[in-house]
Structures are given as C-alpha cells and as structure tokens.
Design an enzyme around this catalytic site. Structure first.
Site, mmCIF file in Angstrom:
data_model
loop_
_atom_site.group_PDB
_atom_site.id
_atom_site.type_symbol
_atom_site.label_atom_id
_atom_site.label_comp_id
_atom_site.label_asym_id
_atom_site.label_seq_id
_atom_site.Cartn_x
_atom_site.Cartn_y
_atom_site.Cartn_z
ATOM 1 N N CYS A 61 0.831 -1.209 0.000
ATOM 2 C CA CYS A 61 0.000 0.000 0.000
ATOM 3 C C CYS A 61 0.863 1.255 0.000
ATOM 4 O O CYS A 61 0.678 2.155 -0.822
ATOM 5 C CB CYS A 61 -0.921 -0.030 1.222
ATOM 6 S SG CYS A 61 -1.938 1.429 1.363
ATOM 7 N N GLU B 296 -7.692 2.008 -13.049
ATOM 8 C CA GLU B 296 -7.092 3.220 -12.477
ATOM 9 C C GLU B 296 -5.874 3.669 -13.284
ATOM 10 O O GLU B 296 -5.704 4.862 -13.561
ATOM 11 C CB GLU B 296 -6.681 2.963 -11.027
ATOM 12 C CG GLU B 296 -7.878 2.799 -10.113
ATOM 13 C CD GLU B 296 -7.511 2.455 -8.676
ATOM 14 O OE1 GLU B 296 -8.325 2.722 -7.788
ATOM 15 O OE2 GLU B 296 -6.416 1.911 -8.424
ATOM 16 N N LYS C 97 -0.129 5.449 -5.999
ATOM 17 C CA LYS C 97 -1.163 5.487 -7.037
ATOM 18 C C LYS C 97 -2.063 6.709 -6.863
ATOM 19 O O LYS C 97 -2.339 7.429 -7.818
ATOM 20 C CB LYS C 97 -2.008 4.215 -6.963
ATOM 21 C CG LYS C 97 -3.177 4.249 -7.900
ATOM 22 C CD LYS C 97 -4.293 3.347 -7.469
ATOM 23 C CE LYS C 97 -5.013 3.780 -6.227
ATOM 24 N NZ LYS C 97 -5.887 2.730 -5.704
ATOM 25 N N HIS D 129 -26.673 21.912 -0.263
ATOM 26 C CA HIS D 129 -26.846 22.490 -1.592
ATOM 27 C C HIS D 129 -25.822 23.588 -1.833
ATOM 28 O O HIS D 129 -25.548 24.365 -0.927
ATOM 29 C CB HIS D 129 -28.262 23.056 -1.707
ATOM 30 C CG HIS D 129 -28.579 23.525 -3.085
ATOM 31 N ND1 HIS D 129 -28.779 22.653 -4.143
ATOM 32 C CD2 HIS D 129 -28.719 24.772 -3.582
ATOM 33 C CE1 HIS D 129 -29.036 23.360 -5.223
ATOM 34 N NE2 HIS D 129 -28.996 24.644 -4.925
ATOM 35 N N CYS E 132 -1.679 1.779 -2.936
ATOM 36 C CA CYS E 132 -2.643 2.863 -2.705
ATOM 37 C C CYS E 132 -2.015 4.253 -2.706
ATOM 38 O O CYS E 132 -2.510 5.165 -3.364
ATOM 39 C CB CYS E 132 -3.333 2.703 -1.351
ATOM 40 S SG CYS E 132 -3.398 1.053 -0.654
ATOM 41 N N TYR F 290 -9.643 -3.255 -10.775
ATOM 42 C CA TYR F 290 -9.580 -1.828 -10.485
ATOM 43 C C TYR F 290 -8.197 -1.229 -10.752
ATOM 44 O O TYR F 290 -8.082 -0.070 -11.163
ATOM 45 C CB TYR F 290 -10.073 -1.529 -9.063
ATOM 46 C CG TYR F 290 -9.110 -1.867 -7.943
ATOM 47 C CD1 TYR F 290 -8.233 -0.904 -7.450
ATOM 48 C CD2 TYR F 290 -9.074 -3.127 -7.371
ATOM 49 C CE1 TYR F 290 -7.344 -1.198 -6.427
ATOM 50 C CE2 TYR F 290 -8.198 -3.432 -6.344
ATOM 51 C CZ TYR F 290 -7.336 -2.466 -5.879
ATOM 52 O OH TYR F 290 -6.459 -2.764 -4.876
ATOM 53 N N GLU G 43 -25.953 15.657 -2.807
ATOM 54 C CA GLU G 43 -27.324 15.834 -2.307
ATOM 55 C C GLU G 43 -28.323 15.001 -3.117
ATOM 56 O O GLU G 43 -29.414 14.697 -2.637
ATOM 57 C CB GLU G 43 -27.731 17.311 -2.307
ATOM 58 C CG GLU G 43 -27.919 17.922 -3.674
ATOM 59 C CD GLU G 43 -28.344 19.399 -3.618
ATOM 60 O OE1 GLU G 43 -29.250 19.732 -2.852
ATOM 61 O OE2 GLU G 43 -27.735 20.209 -4.350
HETATM 62 C C1 FAD Z 1 -1.289 -0.837 -7.516
HETATM 63 C C2 FAD Z 1 -2.097 -1.140 -6.278
HETATM 64 C C3 FAD Z 1 -3.015 -0.216 -5.838
HETATM 65 C C4 FAD Z 1 -3.755 -0.469 -4.697
HETATM 66 N N1 FAD Z 1 -4.669 0.465 -4.294
HETATM 67 C C5 FAD Z 1 -5.412 0.244 -3.187
HETATM 68 C C6 FAD Z 1 -6.339 1.228 -2.733
HETATM 69 O O1 FAD Z 1 -6.500 2.283 -3.345
HETATM 70 N N2 FAD Z 1 -7.033 0.969 -1.611
HETATM 71 C C7 FAD Z 1 -6.877 -0.199 -0.916
HETATM 72 O O2 FAD Z 1 -7.535 -0.376 0.117
HETATM 73 N N3 FAD Z 1 -6.006 -1.151 -1.316
HETATM 74 C C8 FAD Z 1 -5.275 -0.947 -2.438
HETATM 75 N N4 FAD Z 1 -4.367 -1.897 -2.849
HETATM 76 C C9 FAD Z 1 -4.284 -3.175 -2.102
HETATM 77 C C10 FAD Z 1 -3.444 -3.027 -0.848
HETATM 78 O O3 FAD Z 1 -2.182 -2.507 -1.181
HETATM 79 C C11 FAD Z 1 -3.311 -4.390 -0.169
HETATM 80 O O4 FAD Z 1 -4.596 -4.915 0.058
HETATM 81 C C12 FAD Z 1 -2.568 -4.303 1.161
HETATM 82 O O5 FAD Z 1 -1.292 -3.744 1.002
HETATM 83 C C13 FAD Z 1 -2.472 -5.687 1.806
HETATM 84 O O6 FAD Z 1 -1.725 -5.621 2.978
HETATM 85 P P1 FAD Z 1 -0.921 -6.904 3.497
HETATM 86 O O7 FAD Z 1 -0.392 -6.532 4.819
HETATM 87 O O8 FAD Z 1 -1.764 -8.102 3.381
HETATM 88 O O9 FAD Z 1 0.240 -7.115 2.448
HETATM 89 P P2 FAD Z 1 1.422 -6.098 1.897
HETATM 90 O O10 FAD Z 1 1.014 -4.717 2.146
HETATM 91 O O11 FAD Z 1 1.653 -6.579 0.544
HETATM 92 O O12 FAD Z 1 2.599 -6.428 2.878
HETATM 93 C C14 FAD Z 1 3.306 -7.625 2.833
HETATM 94 C C15 FAD Z 1 4.749 -7.336 3.213
HETATM 95 O O13 FAD Z 1 5.401 -8.563 3.470
HETATM 96 C C16 FAD Z 1 6.708 -8.498 2.932
HETATM 97 N N5 FAD Z 1 7.154 -9.875 2.740
HETATM 98 C C17 FAD Z 1 6.659 -10.780 1.867
HETATM 99 N N6 FAD Z 1 7.266 -11.967 2.034
HETATM 100 C C18 FAD Z 1 8.151 -11.806 3.039
HETATM 101 C C19 FAD Z 1 9.074 -12.664 3.687
HETATM 102 N N7 FAD Z 1 9.150 -13.957 3.360
HETATM 103 N N8 FAD Z 1 9.854 -12.144 4.677
HETATM 104 C C20 FAD Z 1 9.778 -10.836 5.034
HETATM 105 N N9 FAD Z 1 8.901 -9.991 4.462
HETATM 106 C C21 FAD Z 1 8.103 -10.465 3.479
HETATM 107 C C22 FAD Z 1 6.539 -7.698 1.668
HETATM 108 O O14 FAD Z 1 7.766 -7.144 1.241
HETATM 109 C C23 FAD Z 1 5.529 -6.644 2.105
HETATM 110 O O15 FAD Z 1 6.164 -5.499 2.624
HETATM 111 C C24 FAD Z 1 -3.587 -1.674 -3.979
HETATM 112 C C25 FAD Z 1 -2.646 -2.619 -4.416
HETATM 113 C C26 FAD Z 1 -1.917 -2.341 -5.553
HETATM 114 C C27 FAD Z 1 -0.909 -3.364 -6.020
#
Ligand code: FAD
Length: 453
Positions: free
Chosen positions: A42, A180, A50, A436, A47, A176, A441
């Site tokens: 994110c 976007e 973007k 308004h 997010c 999405y 609205e």
């Molecule tokens: C282009 C794009 C736009 C988006 N826009 C939106 C939006 O507008 N609104 C919204 O709500 N969501 C949006 N999302 C989705 C949102 O980013 C994810 O839903 C969210 O980040 C999920 O969080 P998470 O903690 O599950 O995983 P992540 O945020 O992906 O975090 C996982 C972390 O684990 C780390 N990792 C992975 N494997 C290992 C390992 N073995 N050892 C150590 N570290 C590791 C990764 O490096 C990463 O930092 C978007 C996603 C993308 C790709």
C-alpha cells in the site's frame, strides 16, 4: 517452554504492522521481519503512490476547464521525473514514519526474508528466532502471463519508477488497478489502450457502474478493447513494442503494463514444514480467528485472499492482536458493507450489494437511479457526467446498495457507508436534508424508483 518472542510477524505491510503494533501495545514481545520495504504494498507500490499519481493526472482537465471560468492558462507541460521523484521522497518519508512507529511501540524490526522452519521457528538470513505464535502477513505479488516477450511487461511494481513516461501504453486487465492506471496514463497525456479478455471490465461491480464507467472513459479518449488479449510482444529496433492481439491486429506502444491479478507470496516460505493449508491459488486457509491448520500460525491480509484492501488487512491485523493479547476475545471482522472506491476518472464509490446480488438476496428491490451533468461542467465545457444508484430492500426499506461514478465518489460514499452499515432506510435518506449545491445531495433527493425488481 520459553520463546524469543510472543509473536513473530513475517511481513511489515498493512496487516503485519497493525498486528505488531497492537500486540506490542498490549504487552506482547513482538518482532517483525521485512525483506523489501516498511509499510508493504500500500505505502510503496500501491494505494499511496497510485493516489498521488491520480491527483496529478487530473490537472490536464482542470487546465482545460479553467477557460470557462475566465482563466487563461499559459503553456503547460508535464515533467515525469519531477512527479516520480517527489512521490519517492514522500514514500521514503512514510517508510521512516513506519520505522519510528514500530520502534516506539516496542516492536523489533528484523530486515530480511523470513522463512518458516517449524511451527514455532522463523529463519531470517543465518539466524533463527523462536516464537509462541507466528503471523504470516506476506501479502501478494503481481502475476504476469507466460507469453512471448513477457520480459518487456511492466507491472504495478515497476510503473512507479519508470525512467521515461510512455507516450503510448497498453494496460492489460479488467480489475480496479488496470482501470485506475488507464485513467492515470490518459490524464498525463499518453495514448492509452486498455485490453481486457472478458466482455466488460470491473467484474463484481454493479453492471450499470461498469457500463457507465466504460462510456466515461471512452469519452475521455481511452481506447477500451474488450474480448481482446495479447499474444506476443516484440521489441523493435527503435525501442518501441509491437504488440500482437488475439483479434489479429497489432499496436505499437512504448510500454505494456499488466494488472491481471496478484498471487499470494506463499512460495518458498517454508509452509511445507507446518500443517498450514493453502487454497488452489496458493492463499493461506484460516478460520474466522485467522488461525491456520497449524495452531501456532496465523495469517491476515492479502495472503488470505478475502478482500484485498488495506483497511481490511488493518482490521484483520487489529482483530487478531486484540483477540490474542487483550482481555476481550470477541473481536471479529465484519465483511458486510465494506465501502470501496476505484480512482479512475471519474471515480467510482460503492458500498453494499450490486443490483444482481441484491435481487438474489432480498427478492424485491427498488432501484433508484440518477444521471446528470455536474454543476461545474455547466461552465467547464467538459462533457463528464455523474451517475448514482441506490438499491432498497422493499421488505425492510433498508438501503442495501449505493453506487456512484463521479467526482470524488470515494469521498461521498465513505460518509454514506456509515449510515448504510448502521442500517439506514430509504425513509432515513428521504428525511435527510441535502447540502446544496453539491452532487452528493442527489442521494437524498431520489424520490421515484426507476423500477422495482
Ligand atoms: C497498484 C495497487 C493499488 C492499490 N490500491 C489500493 C487502494 O486504493 N485501496 C486499498 O484499500 N487497497 C489498495 N491496494 C491493495 C493493498 O495494497 C493491499 O490490500 C494491502 O497492502 C495488503 O496488505 P498486506 O499486509 O496483506 O500485504 P502487503 O502490504 O503486501 O505487505 C506484505 C509485506 O510482506 C513483505 N514480505 C513478503 N514476504 C516476506 C518474507 N518472506 N519475509 C519478510 N517480508 C516479506 C513484503 O515485502 C511486504 O512489505 C492496492 C494494491 C496495488 C498493487
């Protein structure tokens, strides 16, 4: 048995950071391993960057609109390195904030890739750490198909750091992120093609919203091609890409971005050393308390593939940490009526059921619709239109679906989502006096249903 930590979190993204901070705040000894960037997808490649790009992509239209309001705008131009590098500085600032936030909460940050050795042990580099519980919050990664020339494809990981902004671009995908980015490229002046293999993009959204968005995007100049896919990408001598399509035609562009889905990052994570179960798509199976089939291992966020949204990952991480380490153990995540937005142009904001889902769930449903020209565009000269839709369960009068395509739809629908989640009826909407003049609205002045299902 004593462990190094009460909780070892793998992944410092939305879900992992939230769970770590809350757990540490509740007295647990917590470590989090992160191998790429603090804040996860994110903050770094999702997010946040973007949305910054979306803000910037609106300026071309604003310059155009200004004339009708009496402004003379001089010559304009767009400098990609300025946007890219300012964005990167902001992301680095946020990385620092995450670092401080975790440290201030007492969480130990371990930089490196975590792999699971057994139900209570994680390895990072050449060190091993034991923990009473392990949380897998590793998120997902873009999927790119195995086609000829796939080495020329960029995904959402690379798009934020391009050396040059493409003058001509193909975005492939119907979700999405694809929609976007088509809006972003178009806004900054690229010749933009969006290809999707199905009949209509944005599957899962209300059909009227999908159709209306498609027509607004076409009006803005995005070339939408449905039932079309890429068969081959060939790099030409001048560096451009010749892209062959399933319909037999070709397109010459400077970049091809794929946004065709994300896969959970569960490969080579050591899960085979545990009883953790995966779905056919490689996501982790958890129960309603986010516990896997291995009792000491939990998972939240994109890796469990429920709703891939940051606020959902945050809610899951928070519920888990509170259930594990606070007195009260009844924190649940309610997946009903989660509002969401698509930051295409104009935006989509939505909460609750689509028309088809509402009919199936409630039977008799009144459908209210409104389409109009935003007041701003009476002078702007732009021909963008706004669309709104409410779905009302006839038996209870409850508003069960609310959808909008229009300027700031995400901002508008976020407020309405509170009322709808709390069970607001159409009578509540009708007795609410509007602000308004706003577009919003219209949501409290739609009196007659377009039809009743
Ligand atoms: C282009 C794009 C736009 C988006 N826009 C939106 C939006 O507008 N609104 C919204 O709500 N969501 C949006 N999302 C989705 C949102 O980013 C994810 O839903 C969210 O980040 C999920 O969080 P998470 O903690 O599950 O995983 P992540 O945020 O992906 O975090 C996982 C972390 O684990 C780390 N990792 C992975 N494997 C290992 C390992 N073995 N050892 C150590 N570290 C590791 C990764 O490096 C990463 O930092 C978007 C996603 C993308 C790709």
């Amino acid at each position: 048995m004593s462990y190094d930590y009460d909780l070892f979190v793998i992944g410092a993204g939305s879900g992992g950071v939230r769970a770590s901070r809350i757990a540490a705040g509740l007295g647990a000894k917590v470590a989090v391993a992160e191998d790429l960037y603090l804040g996860g997808t994110c903050v770094n490649v999702g997010c946040v960057p973007k949305k910054l790009f979306v803000y910037g992509s609106h300026f071309a239209e604003e310059f155009e609109a200004a004339a009708g309001f009496g402004w003379t705008v001089g010559e304009t131009s767009f400098d990609w390195p300025t946007l890219r590098d300012n964005k990167t500085k902001e992301i680095e600032r946020l990385n620092g904030i995450y670092d401080n936030m975790l440290k201030n909460a007492g969480v130990e940050i371990i930089h490196g890739r975590g792999t699971i050795v057994d139900a209570h042990t994680v390895a990072v580099g050449d060190k091993q750490y034991t923990a009473e519980r392990i949380l897998v919050a590793v998120g997902g990664w873009p999927m790119v198909p195995d086609i000829a020339g796939k080495e020329h494809i960029i995904s959402s990981n690379e798009v934020f750091y391009l050396d040059e902004f493409p003058k001509r671009v193909i975005v492939v995908g119907g979700g999405y992120i694809a929609v976007e980015f088509a809006g972003i490229f178009q806004g900054y002046g690229s010749e933009t093609h969006l290809l999707y293999r199905g009949d209509m993009f944005l599957r899962g959204f209300d059909d009227d919203i999908r159709e209306f968005t498609a027509s607004e995007m076409r009006k803005k100049g995005v070339d939408l091609q449905f039932n079309t896919n890429v068969t081959e990408i060939e790099k030409q001598a001048d560096g451009s890409l010749l892209v062959s399509l399933t319909n037999g035609s070709t397109l010459e562009v400077d970049a091809v971005m794929y946004a065709t889905g994300r896969k959970s990052k569960t490969e080579n994570l050591g899960l085979e050393n545990t009883a953790v179960e995966l779905t056919a798509k490689g996501s982790i199976v958890v129960n309603e308390d986010f516990q896997t089939a291995e009792p000491s291992i939990y998972a939240v966020g994109d890796v469990i593939d429920r709703m891939q949204l940051t606020p959902v990952a945050l809610a899951e991480g928070m519920a888990l940490a509170r259930n594990l380490y606070s007195e009260k153990k009844d924190h649940k995540v309610d997946y009903d009526f989660i509002a969401t937005a698509v930051f295409c142009q104009p935006n989509i904001g939505t909460v609750g059921y689509t028309e088809a889902q509402a009919k199936e769930k409630y039977g008799s449903v009144a459908v209210y619709k409104s389409e109009f020209k935003h007041m701003k565009h009476t002078l702007s000269g732009l021909n963008e239109r706004t669309f709104m839709k409410l779905l009302v369960d006839q038996a209870s009068d409850r508003v069960v679906g609310c959808h909008m395509v229009g300027a700031d739809a995400g901002e508008v629908v976020q407020g309405l989502a509170v009322a709808i989640k709390a069970g607001a009826t159409k009578a509540d909407f009708d007795s609410t006096i509007g602000i308004h003049p706003t577009a919003a609205e219209e949501f409290v002045t739609m009196r007659e249903p377009a039809y009743i299902l």
